[in-house]
Design a protein around this motif. Sequence first.
Motif, PDB file in Angstrom:
ATOM      1  N   UNK A 163      27.815  13.600  45.005  1.00  6.12           N
ATOM      2  CA  UNK A 163      26.888  12.556  45.846  1.00  6.12           C
ATOM      3  C   UNK A 163      27.992  12.077  46.609  1.00  6.12           C
ATOM      4  N   UNK A 164      27.668  12.034  48.178  1.00  5.31           N
ATOM      5  CA  UNK A 164      28.339  11.669  49.171  1.00  5.31           C
ATOM      6  C   UNK A 164      28.029  10.779  50.107  1.00  5.31           C
ATOM      7  N   UNK A 165      28.570   9.676  50.494  1.00  7.51           N
ATOM      8  CA  UNK A 165      27.964   8.587  51.111  1.00  7.51           C
ATOM      9  C   UNK A 165      28.469   9.215  52.693  1.00  7.51           C
ATOM     10  N   UNK A 166      27.557   9.566  53.463  1.00  8.94           N
ATOM     11  CA  UNK A 166      27.790  10.329  54.871  1.00  8.94           C
ATOM     12  C   UNK A 166      28.308   9.380  55.690  1.00  8.94           C
ATOM     13  N   UNK A 167      28.227   7.925  55.498  1.00  8.31           N
ATOM     14  CA  UNK A 167      28.777   7.062  56.365  1.00  8.31           C
ATOM     15  C   UNK A 167      30.131   6.509  56.131  1.00  8.31           C
ATOM     16  N   UNK A 168      30.928   7.298  55.513  1.00  5.80           N
ATOM     17  CA  UNK A 168      32.292   6.686  55.130  1.00  5.80           C
ATOM     18  C   UNK A 168      33.034   6.731  56.346  1.00  5.80           C
ATOM     19  N   UNK A 215      30.888  14.531  41.136  1.00  3.05           N
ATOM     20  CA  UNK A 215      31.710  14.100  42.150  1.00  3.05           C
ATOM     21  C   UNK A 215      30.979  12.793  42.957  1.00  3.05           C
ATOM     22  N   UNK A 216      31.346  11.663  42.944  1.00  3.34           N
ATOM     23  CA  UNK A 216      30.633  10.489  43.471  1.00  3.34           C
ATOM     24  C   UNK A 216      31.677   9.910  44.617  1.00  3.34           C
ATOM     25  N   UNK A 217      31.109   9.993  45.865  1.00  4.07           N
ATOM     26  CA  UNK A 217      32.133   9.302  46.925  1.00  4.07           C
ATOM     27  C   UNK A 217      31.466   8.425  47.479  1.00  4.07           C
ATOM     28  N   UNK A 218      31.788   7.198  47.503  1.00  2.00           N
ATOM     29  CA  UNK A 218      31.098   6.180  48.392  1.00  2.00           C
ATOM     30  C   UNK A 218      32.147   4.733  48.303  1.00  2.00           C
ATOM     31  N   UNK A 219      32.104   4.159  49.221  1.00  5.96           N
ATOM     32  CA  UNK A 219      33.016   3.091  49.645  1.00  5.96           C
ATOM     33  C   UNK A 219      32.380   1.830  49.065  1.00  5.96           C
ATOM     34  N   UNK A 239      35.159   8.433  43.568  1.00  4.08           N
ATOM     35  CA  UNK A 239      36.063   7.749  44.494  1.00  4.08           C
ATOM     36  C   UNK A 239      35.490   6.964  45.714  1.00  4.08           C
ATOM     37  N   UNK A 240      36.280   5.982  46.097  1.00  6.73           N
ATOM     38  CA  UNK A 240      35.750   5.164  47.157  1.00  6.73           C
ATOM     39  C   UNK A 240      36.436   5.556  48.638  1.00  6.73           C
ATOM     40  N   UNK A 241      37.162   6.723  48.598  1.00  8.57           N
ATOM     41  CA  UNK A 241      37.223   7.409  49.851  1.00  8.57           C
ATOM     42  C   UNK A 241      37.377   8.760  50.020  1.00  8.57           C
ATOM     43  N   UNK A 245      31.554  -0.307  46.403  1.00  7.90           N
ATOM     44  CA  UNK A 245      32.011  -0.323  44.874  1.00  7.90           C
ATOM     45  C   UNK A 245      30.757  -0.833  44.089  1.00  7.90           C
ATOM     46  N   UNK A 246      29.805  -1.621  44.614  1.00  5.37           N
ATOM     47  CA  UNK A 246      28.444  -2.011  43.637  1.00  5.37           C
ATOM     48  C   UNK A 246      27.930  -0.750  43.481  1.00  5.37           C
TER      49      UNK A 246
END
Length: 71
Positions: free
Chosen positions: A64-69, A19-23, A45-47, A25-26
């Motif tokens: 994989x999670x963007x902690x700064x969403x 699972x990949x979560x990051x706002x 997902x982007x959100x 896109x690139x």
Amino acid sequence: MALRPRRPVGYLVRVATLLLIDDDDNFRESLMTVLESNGHTVVDFGDATGALKAVETRRFDAVFLDLGLPD
């Protein structure tokens, strides 16, 4: 006698569902390309909203999670 390429000792390939979560896109597309080229299944997902719904219905081996969403 011809030499055959050898796989390094202890090298195992395990295909994972990720699972990949990051706002960004690139960044998300780049990471997906690398992970998928190594045989993994990637759900992205982007959100966080969509990702939370996916976690309710699917099982993932890693996230994989963007902690700064923003959300």
